[in-house]
Design a protein around this motif. Structure first.
Motif, PDB file in Angstrom:
ATOM      1  N   GLY A  59      32.737  32.657   7.438  1.00 30.63           N
ATOM      2  CA  GLY A  59      33.436  31.269   7.794  1.00 30.63           C
ATOM      3  C   GLY A  59      34.557  31.430   8.964  1.00 30.63           C
ATOM      4  N   ARG A  60      34.973  32.726   9.109  1.00 33.88           N
ATOM      5  CA  ARG A  60      35.894  32.987   9.897  1.00 33.88           C
ATOM      6  C   ARG A  60      35.660  32.804  11.433  1.00 33.88           C
ATOM      7  NH1 ARG A  60      41.010  32.536  11.054  1.00 33.88           N
ATOM      8  NH2 ARG A  60      41.777  34.382  12.413  1.00 33.88           N
ATOM      9  N   ARG A  61      34.555  33.220  11.706  1.00 34.12           N
ATOM     10  CA  ARG A  61      34.001  33.027  13.409  1.00 34.12           C
ATOM     11  C   ARG A  61      33.571  31.701  13.421  1.00 34.12           C
ATOM     12  NH1 ARG A  61      30.241  36.671  17.262  1.00 34.12           N
ATOM     13  NH2 ARG A  61      30.483  34.991  19.057  1.00 34.12           N
ATOM     14  N   ALA A  62      33.266  30.929  12.564  1.00 39.86           N
ATOM     15  CA  ALA A  62      32.860  29.406  12.589  1.00 39.86           C
ATOM     16  C   ALA A  62      34.042  28.601  13.194  1.00 39.86           C
ATOM     17  CB  ALA A  62      32.387  28.913  11.044  1.00 39.86           C
ATOM     18  N   LEU A  63      35.185  28.917  13.163  1.00 45.77           N
ATOM     19  CA  LEU A  63      36.427  28.363  13.503  1.00 45.77           C
ATOM     20  C   LEU A  63      36.163  28.217  14.975  1.00 45.77           C
ATOM     21  CD1 LEU A  63      39.359  30.003  11.911  1.00 45.77           C
ATOM     22  CD2 LEU A  63      38.360  27.841  11.197  1.00 45.77           C
ATOM     23  N   LEU A  64      35.433  29.083  15.489  1.00 53.22           N
ATOM     24  CA  LEU A  64      35.207  29.148  17.050  1.00 53.22           C
ATOM     25  C   LEU A  64      34.308  27.904  17.527  1.00 53.22           C
ATOM     26  CD1 LEU A  64      34.547  32.958  17.890  1.00 53.22           C
ATOM     27  CD2 LEU A  64      36.620  31.644  18.576  1.00 53.22           C
ATOM     28  N   ASN A  65      33.822  27.230  16.610  1.00 53.77           N
ATOM     29  CA  ASN A  65      32.831  26.272  16.562  1.00 53.77           C
ATOM     30  C   ASN A  65      33.684  24.689  16.727  1.00 53.77           C
ATOM     31  OD1 ASN A  65      29.418  25.388  15.700  1.00 53.77           O
ATOM     32  ND2 ASN A  65      29.990  27.084  16.836  1.00 53.77           N
ATOM     33  N   LEU A  66      34.939  24.956  16.490  1.00 52.63           N
ATOM     34  CA  LEU A  66      35.671  23.658  16.664  1.00 52.63           C
ATOM     35  C   LEU A  66      35.257  22.948  17.718  1.00 52.63           C
ATOM     36  CD1 LEU A  66      38.317  21.956  15.848  1.00 52.63           C
ATOM     37  CD2 LEU A  66      39.750  23.128  17.376  1.00 52.63           C
ATOM     38  N   GLY A  67      34.875  21.550  17.500  1.00 57.41           N
ATOM     39  CA  GLY A  67      34.617  20.491  18.558  1.00 57.41           C
ATOM     40  C   GLY A  67      33.041  20.537  18.833  1.00 57.41           C
ATOM     41  N   HIS A  68      32.236  21.525  18.516  1.00 54.24           N
ATOM     42  CA  HIS A  68      31.057  21.822  18.869  1.00 54.24           C
ATOM     43  C   HIS A  68      30.069  21.078  18.134  1.00 54.24           C
ATOM     44  CE1 HIS A  68      33.096  25.045  20.966  1.00 54.24           C
ATOM     45  NE2 HIS A  68      31.618  25.426  21.615  1.00 54.24           N
ATOM     46  N   THR A  69      30.369  20.808  16.665  1.00 56.78           N
ATOM     47  CA  THR A  69      29.280  20.034  16.064  1.00 56.78           C
ATOM     48  C   THR A  69      28.968  18.809  16.826  1.00 56.78           C
ATOM     49  OG1 THR A  69      29.673  20.996  14.117  1.00 56.78           O
ATOM     50  CG2 THR A  69      28.458  18.921  13.766  1.00 56.78           C
ATOM     51  N   PHE A  70      30.326  17.990  17.059  1.00 62.02           N
ATOM     52  CA  PHE A  70      30.216  16.691  17.870  1.00 62.02           C
ATOM     53  C   PHE A  70      29.651  16.938  19.347  1.00 62.02           C
ATOM     54  CE2 PHE A  70      33.795  15.889  14.672  1.00 62.02           C
ATOM     55  CZ  PHE A  70      33.078  14.563  14.071  1.00 62.02           C
ATOM     56  N   GLY A  71      30.245  17.994  19.835  1.00 64.45           N
ATOM     57  CA  GLY A  71      29.880  18.312  21.185  1.00 64.45           C
ATOM     58  C   GLY A  71      28.434  18.592  21.522  1.00 64.45           C
ATOM     59  N   HIS A  72      27.575  19.629  20.511  1.00 66.02           N
ATOM     60  CA  HIS A  72      26.291  19.612  20.771  1.00 66.02           C
ATOM     61  C   HIS A  72      25.573  18.396  20.612  1.00 66.02           C
ATOM     62  CE1 HIS A  72      26.745  24.448  20.057  1.00 66.02           C
ATOM     63  NE2 HIS A  72      27.081  23.974  21.175  1.00 66.02           N
ATOM     64  N   ALA A  73      25.726  17.662  19.644  1.00 64.83           N
ATOM     65  CA  ALA A  73      25.094  16.437  19.393  1.00 64.83           C
ATOM     66  C   ALA A  73      25.271  15.501  20.677  1.00 64.83           C
ATOM     67  CB  ALA A  73      25.669  15.695  18.142  1.00 64.83           C
ATOM     68  N   LEU A  74      26.273  15.470  21.302  1.00 67.46           N
ATOM     69  CA  LEU A  74      26.492  14.502  22.571  1.00 67.46           C
ATOM     70  C   LEU A  74      25.842  15.459  23.745  1.00 67.46           C
ATOM     71  CD1 LEU A  74      30.375  14.055  22.468  1.00 67.46           C
ATOM     72  CD2 LEU A  74      28.556  12.242  22.015  1.00 67.46           C
ATOM     73  N   GLU A  75      25.591  16.587  23.757  1.00 66.90           N
ATOM     74  CA  GLU A  75      24.971  17.264  24.825  1.00 66.90           C
ATOM     75  C   GLU A  75      23.520  16.942  24.700  1.00 66.90           C
ATOM     76  OE1 GLU A  75      25.754  21.299  26.469  1.00 66.90           O
ATOM     77  OE2 GLU A  75      27.024  21.326  24.370  1.00 66.90           O
ATOM     78  N   ALA A  76      23.210  16.887  23.356  1.00 68.40           N
ATOM     79  CA  ALA A  76      21.496  16.587  23.119  1.00 68.40           C
ATOM     80  C   ALA A  76      21.227  15.110  23.516  1.00 68.40           C
ATOM     81  CB  ALA A  76      21.222  16.957  21.637  1.00 68.40           C
ATOM     82  N   GLU A  77      21.993  14.048  23.074  1.00 66.12           N
ATOM     83  CA  GLU A  77      21.905  12.783  23.294  1.00 66.12           C
ATOM     84  C   GLU A  77      21.775  12.638  24.759  1.00 66.12           C
ATOM     85  OE1 GLU A  77      20.916  10.742  21.142  1.00 66.12           O
ATOM     86  OE2 GLU A  77      20.917   9.144  22.483  1.00 66.12           O
ATOM     87  N   THR A  78      22.614  13.427  25.609  1.00 68.12           N
ATOM     88  CA  THR A  78      22.638  13.182  27.053  1.00 68.12           C
ATOM     89  C   THR A  78      21.671  14.222  27.732  1.00 68.12           C
ATOM     90  OG1 THR A  78      24.703  14.762  27.230  1.00 68.12           O
ATOM     91  CG2 THR A  78      24.950  12.381  27.456  1.00 68.12           C
ATOM     92  N   GLY A  79      20.770  14.772  27.021  1.00 72.13           N
ATOM     93  CA  GLY A  79      19.585  15.518  27.539  1.00 72.13           C
ATOM     94  C   GLY A  79      19.871  16.699  28.334  1.00 72.13           C
ATOM     95  N   PHE A  80      21.171  17.616  27.730  1.00 67.62           N
ATOM     96  CA  PHE A  80      21.548  18.792  28.258  1.00 67.62           C
ATOM     97  C   PHE A  80      21.743  18.660  29.892  1.00 67.62           C
ATOM     98  CE2 PHE A  80      19.298  20.213  24.395  1.00 67.62           C
ATOM     99  CZ  PHE A  80      20.399  20.482  23.685  1.00 67.62           C
ATOM    100  N   SER A  81      22.300  17.481  30.268  1.00 71.50           N
ATOM    101  CA  SER A  81      22.092  17.269  31.941  1.00 71.50           C
ATOM    102  C   SER A  81      23.440  17.259  32.316  1.00 71.50           C
ATOM    103  CB  SER A  81      21.618  15.788  31.944  1.00 71.50           C
ATOM    104  OG  SER A  81      22.397  15.150  31.339  1.00 71.50           O
ATOM    105  N   ASP A  82      23.682  17.078  33.711  1.00 66.41           N
ATOM    106  CA  ASP A  82      24.962  17.189  34.176  1.00 66.41           C
ATOM    107  C   ASP A  82      26.015  15.898  33.834  1.00 66.41           C
ATOM    108  OD1 ASP A  82      24.411  19.370  35.840  1.00 66.41           O
ATOM    109  OD2 ASP A  82      24.346  18.411  37.651  1.00 66.41           O
ATOM    110  N   ARG A  83      25.351  14.974  33.125  1.00 63.76           N
ATOM    111  CA  ARG A  83      26.045  13.860  32.396  1.00 63.76           C
ATOM    112  C   ARG A  83      27.106  14.379  31.620  1.00 63.76           C
ATOM    113  NH1 ARG A  83      23.297   8.993  29.410  1.00 63.76           N
ATOM    114  NH2 ARG A  83      25.339   8.153  29.001  1.00 63.76           N
TER     115      ARG A  83
END
Ligand SMILES: NC(=O)c1ccc[n+]([C@@H]2O[C@H](COP(=O)([O-])OP(=O)(O)OC[C@H]3O[C@@H](n4cnc5c(N)ncnc54)[C@H](O)[C@@H]3O)[C@@H](O)[C@H]2O)c1
Ligand SMILES: O=C(O)C(=O)C[C@@H](O)[C@H](O)[C@H](O)COP(=O)(O)O
Ligand SMILES: [Zn+2]
Length: 371
Positions: free
Chosen positions: A240-264
């Motif tokens: 669980g310690r390293r998981a701290l480095l994932n701060l913002g990434h659960t939302f962020g990765h979902a947004l990247e997926a929704e925008t098609g991993f694009s320059d958007r």
């Protein structure tokens, strides 16, 4: 030059941070380049800006660079580029004891590191990160991966580099947008567990981003030291310690997926917005003082990173974003632990978050007019 040790018991290595490391690449890699041929994976932008300097230095030192120049952008972290790059390394007869050089941003580092992890069950690689993001985050810690249509970094391996050379001079040619995206992963370390560093960021971000060399060296070296400390405590993200480095990434990765991993939406931009959302969600649940969440949002907006979900103008609802989150690698027995905040520098892993509640929160955020 700053030298930061990454003290992973099985495979310690160092990160060197300073100006001019690339001009002395062969010397900096001394003892690691055993053959005349040196395989280097890069992308077209990095090659155009820095290829000739590398070429000259290696040739002057009796080496022949063997270039693989890939298309820039997130789409390069793919099955197709993985297969083609591994085949290329095989065609060069790279051995387990050889070193492959990853010269580029996080895309090149993640892809090349994964190729090195699987080539003959593992060969060495050297990270030469050329973006701010790669210097402060992706080149350190050994997470390597490609994306698949199902989501971000879903196929990969933990494979540590032998050496990381973070040359501050290369940031001179980095476009402003990519520089800012990398800054998101810098300020993340303050938000995780280092409130004094968040204060430093608040005071110095603007001058650091404008090019002040001393501030850049401090930002990179301090970030690397934070990451090295956390990774050394939990290399494989099991406690669980390293998981701290994932701060913002659960939302962020979902947004990247929704925008098609694009320059958007670049990775760092998604992380910036994801950290604002984590802060706002934490405050909404009265876990974090509202004033702290407002401070996070204000800082992100002031440096010029995305701080409003509504401003992205997505055509989806909260449930659709939560669907992406179900692919998150932190998923555990059907629940998704979230990185939430009790305050600035007080991030923790919360295992009790209701995804329905997150979806309703996201619906509100999607409808909220930018401040
Ligand atoms: N492995 C990890 O721990 C980790 C951590 C954070 C991010 N990542 C991954 O890193 C990726 C994002 O990395 P990134 O932001 O470096 O993006 P990137 O690799 O796409 O680079 C950004 C852009 O900058 C260009 N560029 C790179 N260096 C340059 C230079 N010196 N001068 C001019 N142009 C240059 C590239 O060609 C590209 O267009 C994402 O895939 C993300 O998932 C991995
Ligand atoms: O090194 C880590 O651990 C991180 O989480 C760093 C992140 O910035 C990085 O984007 C990482 O690739 C995300 O990891 P993932 O396991 O969610 O793919
Ligand atoms: Zn990241």
């Amino acid at each position: 030059m700053a030298v930061i040790p990454v003290e992973i018991a099985s495979r310690p290595y160092e990160v060197r941070v300073g100006a001019g490391l690339l001009a002395d690449l062969a010397q900096n890699c001394s003892g690691r380049l055993r053959k005349r041929g040196v395989p280097i994976v890069t992308d077209a932008n990095v090659h155009a800006a820095w290829g000739s300097l590398v070429e000259r230095n290696l040739r002057e030192n009796g080496h022949e660079p063997q270039w693989r120049i890939l298309p820039p952008g997130e789409q390069t972290k793919s099955w197709a580029e993985l297969a083609a790059t591994v085949d290329w390394l095989l065609s060069l007869e790279v051995e387990r004891g050889d070193h492959v050089i990853a010269l580029g941003g996080g895309v090149i580092g993640d892809l090349t590191g994964f190729c090195a992890a699987v080539l003959k069950r593992g060969c060495h690689f050297i990270q030469v990160p050329t973006t701010l993001l790669a210097q402060v985050d992706s080149s350190v810690g050994g997470k390597t991966a490609i994306n698949t249509p199902a989501g971000k970094n879903l196929v990969g391996a933990f494979h540590q580099p032998s050496l990381v050379l973070a040359d501050l001079s290369v940031l001179e040619t980095l476009p402003r947008r990519d520089l800012l995206a990398g800054y998101a992963e810098v300020v993340k370390y303050g938000l995780i567990d280092d409130p004094a560093f968040f204060d430093w960021c608040d005071e110095n971000a603007s001058r650091m981003l404008s090019g002040d060399r001393d501030l850049r060296e401090y930002a990179v070296a301090h970030s690397v030291a934070s990451k090295a400390r956390i990774v050394a405590e939990d290399e494989f993200e099991t406690t669980g310690r390293r998981a701290l480095l994932n701060l913002g990434h659960t939302f962020g990765h979902a947004l990247e997926a929704e925008t098609g991993f694009s320059d958007r939406l670049l990775h760092g931009e998604g992380v910036a917005l994801g950290m604002v959302l984590a802060a706002r969600y934490s405050a909404r649940r009265d876990l974090m003082p509202h004033g702290d969440a407002e401070r996070v949002e204000r800082h992100v907006a002031e440096v010029g990173l995305p701080a409003s979900l509504a401003a992205l103008r997505l055509r989806c609802d909260g449930d659709a974003l939560v669907q992406h989150m179900l692919h998150d690698k932190k998923m555990d027995a059907g629940t998704l632990p979230f990185l939430l905040m009790k305050g600035i520098g007080r991030t923790y892993l919360d295992r009790q978050v209701s995804l329905d509640d997150v979806a309703r929160f996201l619906d509100e955020e999607l409808a909220r007019e930018p401040a």
